[in-house]
Design a protein around this motif. Structure first.
Motif, mmCIF file in Angstrom:
data_model
loop_
_atom_site.group_PDB
_atom_site.id
_atom_site.type_symbol
_atom_site.label_atom_id
_atom_site.label_comp_id
_atom_site.label_asym_id
_atom_site.label_seq_id
_atom_site.Cartn_x
_atom_site.Cartn_y
_atom_site.Cartn_z
ATOM 1 N N ARG A 1 0.969 -0.911 -0.572
ATOM 2 C CA ARG A 1 0.153 -0.270 -0.443
ATOM 3 C C ARG A 1 0.616 1.095 -0.243
ATOM 4 N NH1 ARG A 1 -2.799 -3.127 2.658
ATOM 5 N NH2 ARG A 1 -2.724 -3.124 5.340
ATOM 6 N N GLU B 1 1.215 -12.236 3.148
ATOM 7 C CA GLU B 1 0.725 -11.628 5.138
ATOM 8 C C GLU B 1 0.699 -10.904 5.441
ATOM 9 O OE1 GLU B 1 -2.929 -13.653 7.255
ATOM 10 O OE2 GLU B 1 -2.031 -15.298 5.583
ATOM 11 N N ARG B 2 2.285 -12.039 6.099
ATOM 12 C CA ARG B 2 2.561 -10.807 7.835
ATOM 13 C C ARG B 2 2.491 -9.829 6.835
ATOM 14 N NH1 ARG B 2 8.259 -11.487 8.005
ATOM 15 N NH2 ARG B 2 8.870 -12.668 6.219
ATOM 16 N N GLU C 1 1.505 -7.472 5.165
ATOM 17 C CA GLU C 1 0.410 -6.704 4.902
ATOM 18 C C GLU C 1 -0.649 -6.895 6.176
ATOM 19 O OE1 GLU C 1 -1.961 -9.532 1.964
ATOM 20 O OE2 GLU C 1 -1.414 -7.706 0.868
ATOM 21 N N ARG C 2 -0.684 -7.288 7.051
ATOM 22 C CA ARG C 2 -0.582 -6.510 8.076
ATOM 23 C C ARG C 2 -0.229 -6.017 8.946
ATOM 24 N NH1 ARG C 2 0.074 -11.378 11.110
ATOM 25 N NH2 ARG C 2 -0.664 -12.824 9.755
ATOM 26 N N ALA C 3 1.164 -6.037 9.161
ATOM 27 C CA ALA C 3 1.590 -4.947 9.347
ATOM 28 C C ALA C 3 1.740 -3.536 9.138
ATOM 29 C CB ALA C 3 3.111 -4.978 8.669
ATOM 30 N N GLU D 1 -1.034 -2.859 8.036
ATOM 31 C CA GLU D 1 -2.400 -1.643 8.462
ATOM 32 C C GLU D 1 -2.517 -0.746 9.442
ATOM 33 O OE1 GLU D 1 -4.763 -5.057 9.112
ATOM 34 O OE2 GLU D 1 -4.925 -5.401 6.695
ATOM 35 N N LYS D 2 -1.488 -1.045 10.582
ATOM 36 C CA LYS D 2 -1.856 -0.088 11.541
ATOM 37 C C LYS D 2 -1.314 1.065 11.378
ATOM 38 C CE LYS D 2 2.806 -1.013 13.599
ATOM 39 N NZ LYS D 2 3.551 -2.275 12.521
ATOM 40 N N ASP E 1 -2.644 2.648 8.073
ATOM 41 C CA ASP E 1 -3.720 3.264 7.703
ATOM 42 C C ASP E 1 -4.658 3.998 8.016
ATOM 43 O OD1 ASP E 1 -2.595 2.485 4.889
ATOM 44 O OD2 ASP E 1 -3.660 0.670 5.128
#
Ligand code: ADP
Ligand code: MG
Ligand code: MG
Length: 251
Positions: free
Chosen positions: A220, A241-242, A244-246, A248-249, A251
């Motif tokens: 992103r 995946e890991r 992408e999760r990292a 997220e915080k 956004d």
């Protein structure tokens, strides 16, 4: 020594921010791989480094070979030694690929040469890529296939000998023939030109034969991870995946 230094770079189109605070440093002759899920902004970063006027830098800077190039036109960046693989030639019916390549070289003082020497040089490059010489006589006409565009890119890469090549392997559907040519082209560039490389790809077949110095992961519009070559195998196995999760915080 440092060749490319992208610092806190944010950029996007006129109405859409895409890249957020990107940092990326590439040393002379180094090989970097840029990975990330679809839509992460990898191609945009390549285009912004090249100076594509479709994008606007809103903050941060791009330095290349000791010069701030953030405001420089794509033409000037190309002359300074940056190459981006998307630059497929314009489609001009009636003009053979050979003449197109010759005209590019004649525009550059360091590559300008006699017709005979040029013929020898292009012939040698085509041989090296195991490209049929008849390909050089193909018209720059509408309708090059993905594989044919890749062949032209590799010819341009080896002719122009840039200090930094950004290869955006957007075409996931390359056939075995085109993959082989890309692979040989990259190797010849590494061995003969000794230039630096940023490869944007998921294709482990192309990466197999490359000695990678550094791997970068984008999610992103942000750089979310950086690591050694072994990160590629990790991503190959476990996906994004890991990361992408990292991401997220933020956004
Ligand atoms: P990637 O190469 O990682 O798949 P891109 O750089 O192509 O990602 O795209 C990142 C995001 O920016 C996507 O949402 C894409 O739709 C958007 N984008 C890229 N270029 C443009 C453009 N010229 N106009 C509008 N949106 C764009
Ligand atoms: Mg994409
Ligand atoms: Mg892309």
């Amino acid at each position: 020594t440092q060749l490319l230094n992208v610092s806190a770079l944010s950029a996007g189109t006129e109405d859409k921010p895409i890249l957020h605070g990107i940092d990326l440093t590439v040393g002379e002759g180094e090989c970097h791989v840029l990975m990330g899920p679809n839509g992460a902004g990898k191609s945009t970063l390549g285009h912004v480094i090249m100076g594509d006027p479709a994008y606007r830098v809103t903050s941060g800077s791009i330095a290349f070979a000791g010069q701030d190039v953030t405001e420089l036109s794509a033409d000037k960046r190309s002359l300074a030694g940056i190459f981006l693989s998307y630059q497929a030639p314009v489609e001009v019916p009636g003009v053979p690929l050979y003449s197109f390549l010759r005209s590019i070289c004649q525009m550059r003082p360091e590559l300008k040469t006699t017709a005979r020497k040029f013929r020898e040089r292009v012939g040698a490059i085509a041989d090296q890529l195991e490209l049929d010489q008849s390909f050089l006589m193909r018209e720059l006409n509408v309708g090059f296939s993905g594989g044919e565009k890749k062949k032209i890119e590799m010819l341009q890469l080896l002719l122009l000998q840039p200090k930094l090549a950004i290869l955006d392997e957007t075409d996931s559907g390359l056939d075995v023939d085109a993959l082989g040519i890309v692979s040989r082209g990259i190797q010849a560039y590494r061995e003969q030109v000794g230039g630096a490389l940023i490869v944007i790809t998921h294709n482990t077949r192309i990466l197999e034969r490359l000695e990678v110095d550094r791997t970068h992961v984008m999610v992103r519009g942000r750089m979310v991870a950086e690591g050694p070559a072994s990160l590629i195998a990790d991503i190959d196995k476990n996906g994004f995946e890991r990361f992408e999760r990292a991401g997220e915080k933020d956004d």
